[in-house]
Design a protein around this motif. Structure first.
Motif, mmCIF file in Angstrom:
data_model
loop_
_atom_site.group_PDB
_atom_site.id
_atom_site.type_symbol
_atom_site.label_atom_id
_atom_site.label_comp_id
_atom_site.label_asym_id
_atom_site.label_seq_id
_atom_site.Cartn_x
_atom_site.Cartn_y
_atom_site.Cartn_z
ATOM 1 N N THR A 122 0.841 -1.205 0.000
ATOM 2 C CA THR A 122 0.000 0.000 0.000
ATOM 3 C C THR A 122 0.872 1.249 0.000
ATOM 4 O O THR A 122 0.648 2.191 -0.777
ATOM 5 N N LYS A 123 1.876 1.254 0.868
ATOM 6 C CA LYS A 123 2.762 2.413 0.960
ATOM 7 C C LYS A 123 3.511 2.647 -0.353
ATOM 8 O O LYS A 123 3.758 3.791 -0.747
ATOM 9 N N ALA A 124 3.853 1.576 -1.049
ATOM 10 C CA ALA A 124 4.573 1.725 -2.320
ATOM 11 C C ALA A 124 3.696 2.406 -3.362
ATOM 12 O O ALA A 124 4.169 3.273 -4.116
ATOM 13 N N LEU A 125 2.412 2.033 -3.409
ATOM 14 C CA LEU A 125 1.508 2.682 -4.364
ATOM 15 C C LEU A 125 1.273 4.144 -3.987
ATOM 16 O O LEU A 125 1.233 5.022 -4.851
ATOM 17 N N LEU A 126 1.101 4.411 -2.678
ATOM 18 C CA LEU A 126 0.910 5.787 -2.229
ATOM 19 C C LEU A 126 2.124 6.641 -2.575
ATOM 20 O O LEU A 126 1.997 7.769 -3.065
ATOM 21 N N GLN A 127 3.327 6.093 -2.335
ATOM 22 C CA GLN A 127 4.535 6.865 -2.609
ATOM 23 C C GLN A 127 4.705 7.103 -4.098
ATOM 24 O O GLN A 127 5.193 8.154 -4.520
ATOM 25 N N CYS A 128 4.272 6.163 -4.909
ATOM 26 C CA CYS A 128 4.301 6.356 -6.360
ATOM 27 C C CYS A 128 3.467 7.574 -6.752
ATOM 28 O O CYS A 128 3.910 8.415 -7.548
ATOM 29 N N VAL A 129 2.261 7.684 -6.174
ATOM 30 C CA VAL A 129 1.392 8.831 -6.483
ATOM 31 C C VAL A 129 2.034 10.127 -6.006
ATOM 32 O O VAL A 129 2.068 11.129 -6.731
ATOM 33 N N SER B 247 -16.920 1.141 -2.175
ATOM 34 C CA SER B 247 -17.149 -0.213 -1.672
ATOM 35 C C SER B 247 -17.197 -1.247 -2.800
ATOM 36 O O SER B 247 -17.129 -2.453 -2.540
ATOM 37 N N THR B 248 -17.276 -0.794 -4.055
ATOM 38 C CA THR B 248 -17.300 -1.732 -5.184
ATOM 39 C C THR B 248 -15.895 -2.048 -5.692
ATOM 40 O O THR B 248 -15.722 -2.945 -6.521
ATOM 41 N N LEU B 249 -14.895 -1.291 -5.225
ATOM 42 C CA LEU B 249 -13.518 -1.498 -5.679
ATOM 43 C C LEU B 249 -12.843 -2.553 -4.811
ATOM 44 O O LEU B 249 -12.896 -2.491 -3.587
ATOM 45 N N ARG B 250 -12.226 -3.517 -5.440
ATOM 46 C CA ARG B 250 -11.670 -4.662 -4.721
ATOM 47 C C ARG B 250 -10.160 -4.752 -4.901
ATOM 48 O O ARG B 250 -9.599 -4.330 -5.913
ATOM 49 N N ARG B 251 -9.518 -5.354 -3.901
ATOM 50 C CA ARG B 251 -8.103 -5.681 -4.036
ATOM 51 C C ARG B 251 -7.947 -6.847 -5.008
ATOM 52 O O ARG B 251 -8.770 -7.771 -5.015
ATOM 53 N N LEU B 252 -6.903 -6.799 -5.789
ATOM 54 C CA LEU B 252 -6.620 -7.870 -6.744
ATOM 55 C C LEU B 252 -5.674 -8.873 -6.099
ATOM 56 O O LEU B 252 -4.565 -8.513 -5.688
ATOM 57 N N GLU B 253 -6.136 -10.090 -5.983
ATOM 58 C CA GLU B 253 -5.329 -11.163 -5.383
ATOM 59 C C GLU B 253 -4.795 -10.776 -4.013
ATOM 60 O O GLU B 253 -3.645 -11.062 -3.661
ATOM 61 N N ASP B 254 -5.664 -10.084 -3.265
ATOM 62 C CA ASP B 254 -5.344 -9.684 -1.891
ATOM 63 C C ASP B 254 -4.101 -8.783 -1.807
ATOM 64 O O ASP B 254 -3.437 -8.713 -0.776
#
Length: 789
Positions: free
Chosen positions: A718-725, A754-761
């Motif tokens: 999660t932190k890696a995606l946030l830092q990318c943004v 609530s309709t957005l899901r994690r992909l492969e956890d």
């Protein structure tokens, strides 16, 4: 309406409304030649001018304080021992003026203003002038930073009826608070070409006695004209102007005024004006494949580099001075303002995002290091400013810049160590002096030091690149960098023993909001949690000390008390529009940096309060002050210029767009459209005066990106995606963390989350525009590609 022509030199104060935004010249430098008094009036009145600064003997100082001793403002307290019967702004003074049928003398300034100090020393400490002010006028002192509404109203009069404005601002009012004469700095006595303050007082006293009816009639006529001139309203317009047209015109006007050699957008004095740099970066992003887009990026980056290399930056202690008195950014007016540090930290951070050059991120970190050391309260709040003046040695008379300048002898004594490996005999001091342009005679020209106070002194300014300095002495670049940094640290330690400039320990909600943004944005982009923590502590301070929970309202000011305590005025000074707008911006930036939704929730509540207190339901846009607080003032204004600080309406337009992106509430989008429509005429006439609002107009007419990260906020992916943004410059976006809880605050605002899901956890990103979302993305590199499209 009539007034005598102003003297041919330029005014002391700021330009508003007809040229490039220059920032508020909150006072001016004693070395700044193009400063002179301005005076305006509704009847023929004398024109004042500069006089020599005289020192007052202790016998002239009043030993018994006046009523300002009961105030909290550092500026008002500086005048508490004047032999003047000063009143703070309030009903007591107004009632006295009406009862005794006397004009009001209103004097407005702030505690770190050089020319305010001058006028206080020369005139307000003078016994005879004090008697005139006390017997024939009701004299009122105002700290412009406490009451920006009072300052804006009467500055509008001074600027409309003369060649400019600035501080100190001195205005004479009727007992009903309508202005009839106004000016800036006056010398105490008549000179060869200038009428002194004492003479001005005597003539106004005489005019009030003999021509009061004419004065009142003219004053009413001027007020009526100002009301019409200052009106900002939607009128018959239904939609805002074209963003493409306003963008193009604003860019062209900046391009025409750009200084190719030194950067910036004026000859002198030169101000940082981050609002212009923000506009250029946004313009580059939307035109990056065009020649104009490349030009905009080059203009902004070159200006930031030249400023950082110049003397406007404090190379020893970091942070930036108020403005440069010359085209080269060399000799500054040495005052340091919190709002400059806050905005410049963001500008340099954005420059790093765009260029990848760590030069810019190092400057941003240095700014925040300075703020943490010099402008921070232990409870998390931020002080307003440091003065330009200080005594060269204890017991001496203060001089401008004394704390910051150096002689060659001082540097040689502090840095005598030989530099090994150089191609010629060389000490650390000689290396530093070569790199930063220090000379035996001093590097401050006589034209910038008319009183000779800085003879033989030097302001550090980078004259050569590290590579050139290294090549000059046959040294390795890294070795030169280390030697210079070591030398600057020794100068910093030596400077600690000098008398320090006065600290204005007043804390303003608006500027604290800007500083929360500064720490939050820089911390998020650079991935530095300690900076985000400073932003969080600043927001906690605002909530604890500057927010009335019961009323849901911000307070404008609080003050550093003894022993690290925080004090408030009684009654409290309630917040103005800029307090709400800048704090809301800070909280939105802090949410995106910390992903703590409590800050977003508070931002929404403050925006609701702002709408209730300041929104113009008839004409659109926000008034600067609430109707109740400004009762009695002849004007209720909407600020229409982005200058040293952005206009609160410009910031509010951005806030409304972002809040709509975070919540989907249509009311905020509608308000944004009304606001932009109300300011249509101002933007069309001089778009370069409102670059931040033109930026908001562009954001509104483009599509805002909702970047949603689904994941555990503590997880590495999660932190890696946030830092990318955070690492990418995307001004027109909101960043949302969805943790999968349908009862969370943001899920309740935006049900589609609530309709957005994690992909492969795994932590998963979605980029949503116009109610449609991208395919799920789990890799930062893929997200980066999508965001760069």
């Amino acid at each position: 309406m009539s007034h005598l022509p102003s003297p041919p030199q330029k005014h002391k104060g700021e330009h508003k409304g007809h040229g490039l935004p220059r920032g508020s010249e909150r006072g001016s430098s004693s070395r700044d030649k193009d400063r002179s008094v301005t005076v305006s009036s509704t009847v023929p009145m004398p024109v004042g001018g500069k006089g020599s600064r005289t020192s007052c003997s202790p016998s002239t100082l009043q030993k018994v304080p006046n009523r300002l001793i009961n105030e909290k403002s550092p500026y008002l307290l500086q005048h508490a021992y004047n032999p003047v019967d000063w009143y703070p702004w309030g009903q007591e003074a107004f009632d006295k003026a009406r009862k005794e049928n006397k004009p009001i003398f209103l004097s407005v300034g702030y505690s770190t203003c050089h020319w305010c100090h001058m006028m206080e020393e020369e005139s307000f400490q003078n016994e005879e002038i004090g008697r005139l002010l006390s017997e024939d006028f009701v004299s009122v002192k105002v700290d412009r930073e406490e009451r920006p509404d009072v300052d804006k109203v009467y500055m509008t009069f001074v600027q409309a009826t003369s060649s400019g404005g600035g501080w100190p601002m001195n205005v004479w009012l009727t007992p009903n608070l309508q202005p009839f004469v106004g000016g800036t700095y006056f010398p105490p006595e008549d000179g060869l070409t200038r009428v002194g303050f004492r003479t001005v007082l005597l003539r106004i006293r005489e005019q009030w006695k003999q021509n009061k009816t004419t004065l009142l009639e003219n004053s009413q006529r001027v007020t009526t004209a100002l009301l019409a001139r200052s009106e900002i309203s939607m009128g018959d317009r239904q939609v805002p102007p074209s963003a493409a047209t306003m963008n193009s015109r604003c860019f062209q006007q900046l391009d025409e005024g750009y200084d190719e050699e030194y950067g910036g957008f004026a000859e002198a004095p030169k101000f940082p004006t981050p609002v212009i740099l923000n506009f250029l970066f946004s313009y580059w992003l939307s035109h990056r494949l065009t020649q104009d887009g490349s030009r905009a990026q080059q203009m902004a980056l070159h200006t930031l580099k030249m400023m950082a290399n110049g003397g406007i930056r404090d190379h020893v202690g970091q942070g930036f001075h108020r403005y440069s008195t010359d085209r080269q950014w060399h000799i500054p007016h040495f005052e340091k303002m919190l709002y400059d540090q806050a905005q410049l930290a963001v500008a340099y951070t954005q420059a790093f995002q765009i260029s990848g050059d760590e030069f810019y991120s190092d400057v941003a970190k240095g700014i925040l290091q300075y703020v943490a050391r010099n402008l921070s309260h232990r409870s998390g709040g931020f002080y307003s400013a440091e003065d330009a003046d200080s005594p060269p040695e204890r017991g001496m008379r203060p001089k401008e810049g004394a704390f910051y300048v150096w002689t060659v002898k001082e540097v040689q004594q502090l840095l005598p160590e030989p530099v090994l490996g150089a191609t010629e005999p060389l000490t650390s001091g000689q290396l530093l002096m070569k790199h930063y342009g220090l000379t035996e005679a001093g590097n401050i020209s006589p034209s910038q030091d008319p009183k000779g106070e800085l003879q033989g002194q030097n302001v550090l300014t980078v004259r050569y690149s590290l590579e050139l300095t290294a090549a000059r002495f046959g040294l390795d670049v890294d070795a030169v960098r280390t030697l210079l940094n070591t030398g600057l640290e020794k100068l910093f330690q030596a400077r600690k023993h000098r008398p320090k400039p006065h600290l204005d320990s007043k804390m303003l909600a608006a500027w604290n909001g800007l500083m929360v943004s500064g720490y939050a944005v820089t911390g998020a982009v650079l991935g530095l949690e300690r900076l985000i923590t400073c932003a969080i502590n600043g927001a906690k301070f605002l909530k604890r000390h500057m927010f009335d929970v019961a009323r849901g309202r911000l307070m404008r000011t609080c003050y550093a008390g003894p022993g690290g305590t925080v004090e408030h005025s009684n009654p409290p000074c309630w917040g103005f529009l800029e307090d709400y707008a800048f704090v809301v911006r800070g909280l939105l930036d802090l949410y995106e940096a910390s992903q703590e939704s409590s800050w977003l929730e508070w931002a929404l509540r403050l925006q609701d309060t702002q709408d209730r207190l300041f929104w113009d339901t008839r004409g659109g846009g926000y008034f600067c002050s609430e109707a109740e607080l400004g009762a009695g003032l002849p004007l209720r204004l909407k600020d229409d210029q982005d200058g040293a600080e952005p206009s609160a309406n410009s910031v509010s337009a951005h806030n409304l767009l972002r809040l709509h992106g975070f919540t989907g509430h249509k009311d905020w989008m509608d308000k944004c459209v009304c606001l932009l429509t109300a300011f249509s005429e101002r933007m069309r006439r001089v778009p370069v005066a409102l670059p931040e609002m033109v930026r908001a107009l562009s954001a509104h007419q483009q599509t805002l990106k909702q970047i949603v990260i689904c994941g555990d906020p503590q997880a590495k992916d999660t932190k890696a995606l946030l830092q990318c943004v955070h690492s990418i410059y995307i001004p027109n976006k909101v960043l949302i963390l969805a943790n999968g809880d349908p009862s969370s605050f943001l899920s309740r605002q935006l049900p589609f989350l609530s309709t957005l899901r994690r992909l492969e956890d795994r932590a998963t990103a979605y980029v949503c525009e116009n109610q449609a979302c991208s395919m799920p993305i789990t890799e930062p590199n893929e997200l980066r590609k999508l965001l760069h499209q």
